[in-house]
Design a protein around this motif. Sequence first.
Motif, mmCIF file in Angstrom:
data_model
loop_
_atom_site.group_PDB
_atom_site.id
_atom_site.type_symbol
_atom_site.label_atom_id
_atom_site.label_comp_id
_atom_site.label_asym_id
_atom_site.label_seq_id
_atom_site.Cartn_x
_atom_site.Cartn_y
_atom_site.Cartn_z
ATOM 1 N N ARG A 58 6.522 8.622 4.882
ATOM 2 C CA ARG A 58 7.275 9.075 3.710
ATOM 3 C C ARG A 58 8.482 9.931 4.109
ATOM 4 O O ARG A 58 9.513 9.921 3.442
ATOM 5 C CB ARG A 58 6.364 9.896 2.805
ATOM 6 C CG ARG A 58 5.323 9.088 2.060
ATOM 7 C CD ARG A 58 5.857 8.583 0.752
ATOM 8 N NE ARG A 58 4.826 7.915 -0.040
ATOM 9 C CZ ARG A 58 5.072 7.279 -1.168
ATOM 10 N NH1 ARG A 58 6.309 7.223 -1.628
ATOM 11 N NH2 ARG A 58 4.110 6.684 -1.830
ATOM 12 N N GLU A 69 0.844 -1.193 0.000
ATOM 13 C CA GLU A 69 0.000 0.000 0.000
ATOM 14 C C GLU A 69 0.884 1.250 0.000
ATOM 15 O O GLU A 69 1.903 1.292 0.694
ATOM 16 C CB GLU A 69 -0.906 0.002 1.231
ATOM 17 C CG GLU A 69 -1.931 1.117 1.257
ATOM 18 C CD GLU A 69 -2.846 1.032 2.463
ATOM 19 O OE1 GLU A 69 -3.569 2.016 2.713
ATOM 20 O OE2 GLU A 69 -2.835 -0.009 3.153
ATOM 21 N N GLU A 70 0.502 2.241 -0.775
ATOM 22 C CA GLU A 70 1.223 3.517 -0.815
ATOM 23 C C GLU A 70 0.222 4.664 -0.869
ATOM 24 O O GLU A 70 -0.790 4.588 -1.565
ATOM 25 C CB GLU A 70 2.136 3.598 -2.042
ATOM 26 C CG GLU A 70 3.295 2.623 -2.057
ATOM 27 C CD GLU A 70 4.243 2.888 -3.220
ATOM 28 O OE1 GLU A 70 4.854 3.983 -3.242
ATOM 29 O OE2 GLU A 70 4.367 2.022 -4.107
ATOM 30 N N ASP A 71 0.515 5.736 -0.122
ATOM 31 C CA ASP A 71 -0.236 6.977 -0.267
ATOM 32 C C ASP A 71 0.725 8.138 -0.058
ATOM 33 O O ASP A 71 1.940 7.940 0.046
ATOM 34 C CB ASP A 71 -1.426 7.032 0.706
ATOM 35 C CG ASP A 71 -1.016 6.888 2.161
ATOM 36 O OD1 ASP A 71 0.060 7.395 2.532
ATOM 37 O OD2 ASP A 71 -1.768 6.276 2.937
ATOM 38 N N ASP A 72 0.207 9.346 0.014
ATOM 39 C CA ASP A 72 1.072 10.522 0.118
ATOM 40 C C ASP A 72 1.805 10.591 1.451
ATOM 41 O O ASP A 72 2.868 11.225 1.551
ATOM 42 C CB ASP A 72 0.246 11.803 -0.063
ATOM 43 C CG ASP A 72 -0.284 11.939 -1.480
ATOM 44 O OD1 ASP A 72 0.287 11.299 -2.381
ATOM 45 O OD2 ASP A 72 -1.276 12.675 -1.667
ATOM 46 N N GLU A 73 1.266 9.930 2.481
ATOM 47 C CA GLU A 73 1.827 10.031 3.824
ATOM 48 C C GLU A 73 2.743 8.872 4.196
ATOM 49 O O GLU A 73 3.684 9.030 4.974
ATOM 50 C CB GLU A 73 0.692 10.123 4.856
ATOM 51 C CG GLU A 73 -0.200 11.335 4.691
ATOM 52 C CD GLU A 73 0.547 12.632 4.924
ATOM 53 O OE1 GLU A 73 1.435 12.646 5.811
ATOM 54 O OE2 GLU A 73 0.260 13.623 4.226
ATOM 55 N N SER A 74 2.487 7.694 3.661
ATOM 56 C CA SER A 74 3.233 6.519 4.127
ATOM 57 C C SER A 74 3.278 5.422 3.074
ATOM 58 O O SER A 74 2.555 5.459 2.073
ATOM 59 C CB SER A 74 2.584 5.963 5.407
ATOM 60 O OG SER A 74 1.260 5.526 5.135
ATOM 61 N N LYS A 99 4.276 0.215 8.491
ATOM 62 C CA LYS A 99 3.754 1.397 7.826
ATOM 63 C C LYS A 99 4.785 2.497 8.041
ATOM 64 O O LYS A 99 4.927 3.022 9.141
ATOM 65 C CB LYS A 99 2.404 1.791 8.411
ATOM 66 C CG LYS A 99 1.694 2.892 7.634
ATOM 67 C CD LYS A 99 0.295 3.113 8.175
ATOM 68 C CE LYS A 99 -0.457 4.147 7.346
ATOM 69 N NZ LYS A 99 -1.836 4.333 7.851
#
Length: 350
Positions: A68, A48-53, A65
């Motif tokens: 970033r 899983e990837e998003d802007d925060e982690s 987790k």
Amino acid sequence: MRKLIILLMILTVPASVFALGESFKRVGPMDVIKFKSGTYEIVGYIVEEDDESVTIIPERGGRLKIPRKVIGDIQHDAKEPKWISADEMVEGFTSQLLKLVEERSSFRVAKVTDKTVYLNTGKGKMDRTGWKANVYREGGEIVDPVTGDTLGREKQLVGTIQIVGEAETYSEALPVDTTVDVFREGDVGVFLRKKPTLVIANLTTVDGTESPFGKTISEGIIGKLSKSEHLTVLEPNQIGTLADELARQNAALDQTPSALEGQAAPNSGDSMLSTMQKLKADAVLVGTVGAAPREETATSENAYGDSRTVRTTRGSVSIRILDTKSGAVLYGGHYLVTYVERESHDGANY
């Protein structure tokens, strides 16, 4: 297009060998996350990837987790998983475990930032990157009411950390299933106590049935660890039906979503934790192998007409060592293993 696949706590053989309703598997090249500080990196599968982690299942187990802001670089599909022999797997796993119990097994939290938990233990004889440990907060003294002697201190479980890198004199760790701010300087952690007692259960298939391949791995581990004076090993036959019960419960966890993501739920499951607490031991080794490891058979004859069959079994092996008091996963590993058997017919000539 690169496809991220939620994976089993086992490096996989073809998906058809698992009777799991969904295609949970770990396949293909692994990802590498490099940290801004030091030369640390984690190898595993990003799920899983998003802007925060970024969330990764490390090759040694667990689920992290990672913010970033601590990541320097991400390399996708950068490292191929490696097939090893059963002997290599047993030797590597047991040597790492023995180094752990022979060395310093406790530590304190030296510093906590908004990103990282720093520990006052650094590199020793082994690389502890990927290892997990419980962290406790010490409370009041426990005093013998008769003698007045101080017996120790109360301890409250704060959380679990996973080491992501080591320097000469300290280590960097990230929290597992909690946040950095729950930890404080001075909190104490323990890997394994001095000369721990370790129960070893037979490795089963993921549906909990007996596996000759898994039993071979278990026996190899028992043989290596039993020679050490630094820990006490209890074999399956020494704990009776509890060994089979633990093996079944562990296999059931390997078919739950949280276990498929690399961790037990919530630690090792309430029923399994209850079983482990019946043991007079500090930790228990459990594991699973592919339900039907791939097998290749080749038969040849020599000049005398004698035949020899070489049977090569390829399977995935997942092992974890659990703390019997809390159920936390202390150490885990996932291996692609090749096991070769040679069978001769009529022939002393081989």
